[in-house]
Write a protein that holds these residues in place. Structure first.
Motif, short mmCIF file in Angstrom:
data_model
loop_
_atom_site.label_atom_id
_atom_site.label_comp_id
_atom_site.label_asym_id
_atom_site.label_seq_id
_atom_site.Cartn_x
_atom_site.Cartn_y
_atom_site.Cartn_z
N ILE A 383 -36.61 29.63 66.70
CA ILE A 383 -36.34 30.58 67.77
C ILE A 383 -36.73 32.00 67.34
O ILE A 383 -37.32 32.76 68.12
N ASP A 384 -36.45 32.35 66.10
CA ASP A 384 -36.85 33.66 65.59
C ASP A 384 -38.37 33.84 65.61
O ASP A 384 -38.88 34.95 65.78
N ALA A 385 -39.09 32.72 65.45
CA ALA A 385 -40.56 32.79 65.44
C ALA A 385 -41.15 32.75 66.85
O ALA A 385 -42.37 32.79 67.01
N GLY A 386 -40.29 32.68 67.87
CA GLY A 386 -40.77 32.72 69.25
C GLY A 386 -40.95 31.38 69.91
O GLY A 386 -41.51 31.30 71.02
N ALA A 387 -40.48 30.28 69.28
CA ALA A 387 -40.65 28.95 69.86
C ALA A 387 -39.85 28.82 71.15
O ALA A 387 -38.78 29.41 71.31
N GLY A 388 -40.38 28.03 72.06
CA GLY A 388 -39.69 27.76 73.31
C GLY A 388 -38.78 26.55 73.19
O GLY A 388 -38.75 25.85 72.17
N THR A 389 -38.06 26.26 74.26
CA THR A 389 -37.09 25.17 74.27
C THR A 389 -37.74 23.83 73.93
O THR A 389 -37.24 23.08 73.08
N ASP A 390 -38.86 23.51 74.57
CA ASP A 390 -39.50 22.22 74.34
C ASP A 390 -39.96 22.06 72.90
O ASP A 390 -39.86 20.97 72.31
N ASP A 391 -40.47 23.13 72.30
CA ASP A 391 -40.93 23.07 70.91
C ASP A 391 -39.77 22.82 69.96
O ASP A 391 -39.89 22.03 69.01
N VAL A 392 -38.65 23.48 70.19
CA VAL A 392 -37.49 23.29 69.31
C VAL A 392 -36.98 21.86 69.43
O VAL A 392 -36.69 21.21 68.42
N VAL A 393 -36.86 21.36 70.65
CA VAL A 393 -36.38 19.99 70.86
C VAL A 393 -37.32 18.98 70.22
O VAL A 393 -36.87 18.01 69.59
N ALA A 394 -38.62 19.20 70.35
CA ALA A 394 -39.59 18.26 69.78
C ALA A 394 -39.48 18.17 68.27
O ALA A 394 -39.79 17.12 67.67
N ALA A 395 -39.01 19.23 67.62
CA ALA A 395 -38.96 19.26 66.16
C ALA A 395 -37.96 18.28 65.58
O ALA A 395 -38.04 17.93 64.40
N TRP A 396 -36.99 17.83 66.36
CA TRP A 396 -36.00 16.90 65.81
C TRP A 396 -36.18 15.46 66.30
O TRP A 396 -35.40 14.59 65.94
N GLU A 397 -37.18 15.18 67.10
CA GLU A 397 -37.28 13.87 67.74
C GLU A 397 -37.45 12.73 66.74
O GLU A 397 -36.89 11.64 66.93
N ALA A 398 -38.20 12.92 65.67
CA ALA A 398 -38.41 11.83 64.70
C ALA A 398 -37.10 11.48 64.00
O ALA A 398 -36.75 10.29 63.87
N ASP A 399 -36.36 12.48 63.55
CA ASP A 399 -35.08 12.22 62.90
C ASP A 399 -34.09 11.60 63.87
O ASP A 399 -33.31 10.71 63.50
N LEU A 400 -34.11 12.05 65.12
CA LEU A 400 -33.20 11.49 66.12
C LEU A 400 -33.51 10.03 66.39
O LEU A 400 -32.60 9.21 66.51
N ALA A 401 -34.78 9.69 66.46
CA ALA A 401 -35.16 8.29 66.69
C ALA A 401 -34.67 7.40 65.54
O ALA A 401 -34.20 6.28 65.77
#
Length: 414
Positions: A383-401
């Motif tokens: 978020i500090d680097a300017g990422a949007g909501t979809d980008d942040v959510v996508a970053a955890w998808e592999a671990d969540l799966a």
């Protein structure tokens, strides 16, 4: 994600006492069913599974029967149960303490039973409490709200570990996940960020009941498994919200007044990691968010995200305690319009992203508490680097799966 496959759990024989077999909920249509909790089923069976045991109960005000009587009062009055101790978590057994507090050691005026404080105790220190109490079986009966950072599930974990060290049996009386058990959502904890708001790598919204979590903890995370039994509910389905259970709602903590609070909590509690108010000190904690200087631009930006099942209203409020006590602040009220599609964690991320973009005063808490809540530094740094909501959510998808695959093995209900 490193996981084991020991699956060493001990099955009991009565009232749905089990540690392995999945169970079917009742067959009546929603609204016509009545859920029976683990305690209700245990009592209906005459406490057979506790026969000959010296019992201690880990509980709080949520440990009630379907008639809203506290389970400790009921068990104490029943000669079939040898109840010798009570163990209180954060907020205490009778619930008199605010967040970050407990009731200490005392004798319960209603029953005369000794009440021991478990809050912030773990390992050998907590094992010594169990030993001093004289119990041989520890029973857990507390209503959870479905979020990784709600401390009762880590009280469960710590008590299981301590029971192993003290050589005690352990039983979990199941209760509904009030926000359904349909899916796990959000980032999975990185163990480098483990604290009392997240001991082990589970998802931010875990989508499990306490008995299911106990099974997972025992098989995947405990170095030595405890002798575990679980008493399942009857009549509960994974898609059920709390208002479909027929059970009385008792606030699990002072700032969790309604099931609506629980619905948003796994997302909006992230504002504890910022300088904005998360609504403590109002009648709608975690639904009202704000700060001095925030205004209508935040609600406009959040609505522009078109997040499913939720709208945001420009709101102004004056907290009576906690952040901005006695000051009028601006912000948003979260209105869930369709809880079937609402994603609380995505919503929480969207609100963080838009708060930072629409209010120049936005800041993270100085101790980076947000990292403990989200389970890593990724959300904050993205978020500090300017990422949007979809980008942040996508970053955890592999671990969540990966977590979802592990979680599936320990589910008890359809």
């Amino acid at each position: 994600m490193n996981v084991s496959r020991r699956g060493l759990l001990v099955a009991g024989g009565a009232a749905g006492v089990t540690a392995a077999a999945p169970g079917r909920a009742g067959a009546h249509e929603r609204g016509r069913r009545r859920v029976r909790t683990g305690f209700d089923r245990l009592a209906a069976d005459g406490y057979t599974a506790l026969a000959g045991r010296r019992v201690g109960v880990v509980t709080n005000p949520t440990g009630v029967t379907s008639e809203a009587r506290h389970v400790v009062d009921v068990m104490h009055a029943d000669e079939r149960v040898d109840l010798v101790a009570v163990f209180g978590p954060e907020h205490g057994f009778r619930g008199t303490a605010q967040a970050g507090g407990s009731e200490g050691r005392y004798d319960d005026p209603a029953t005369g039973l000794p009440v021991y404080d478990t809050y912030l105790k773990s390992g050998r220190a907590l094992a010594d409490v169990f030993t001093a109490s004289g119990v041989d079986t520890v029973v857990f009966d507390i209503q959870d709200v479905g979020a990784r950072f709600y401390t009762y599930i880590w009280t469960l974990y710590d008590c299981m570990v301590a029971a192993v060290l003290a050589g005690k049996r352990f039983m979990v009386l199941d209760r509904p996940n009030p926000v359904t058990g349909r899916a796990a959502l959000g980032p999975v904890l990185d163990r480098a960020f483990a604290t009392f708001v997240g001991r082990e790598p589970i998802a931010q919204a875990h989508g499990m009941t306490v008995a299911e979590l106990a099974r997972l903890f025992n098989a995947e995370f405990l170095q030595r498994p405890v002798e575990l039994a679980t008493v399942r509910m009857s009549g509960w389905r994974r898609a059920d919200f709390f208002d479909g259970t027929g059970l009385p709602w008792v606030p699990p903590s002072p700032n969790m007044p309604t099931p609506d609070t629980a619905l948003v909590y796994s997302g909006t509690c992230l504002f504890e990691g910022t300088n904005l108010s998360e609504g403590r000190g109002t009648t709608r904690p975690f639904e009202l968010l704000g700060a001095e200087g925030a205004d209508r631009r935040w609600a406009e930006a959040a609505n522009a995200l078109e997040l499913p099942g939720v709208r945001f209203r420009e709101a102004y409020f004056t907290p009576t305690f906690s952040k901005f006590q006695g000051k009028t602040v601006g912000g948003v009220q979260v209105h869930v319009t369709d809880r079937e599609v609402f994603d609380p964690v995505r919503t929480g991320i969207g609100l963080l992203v838009t708060a930072k973009r629409s209010w120049s005063g936005f800041a993270w808490r100085a101790d980076n508490w947000i990292d403990k809540l989200t389970g890593s530094a990724k959300v904050r740094t993205m978020i500090d680097a300017g990422a949007g909501t979809d980008d942040v959510v996508a970053a955890w998808e592999a671990d969540l799966a990966a977590f979802r695959a592990v979680r599936r093995e320990y589910l008890l209900y359809r």
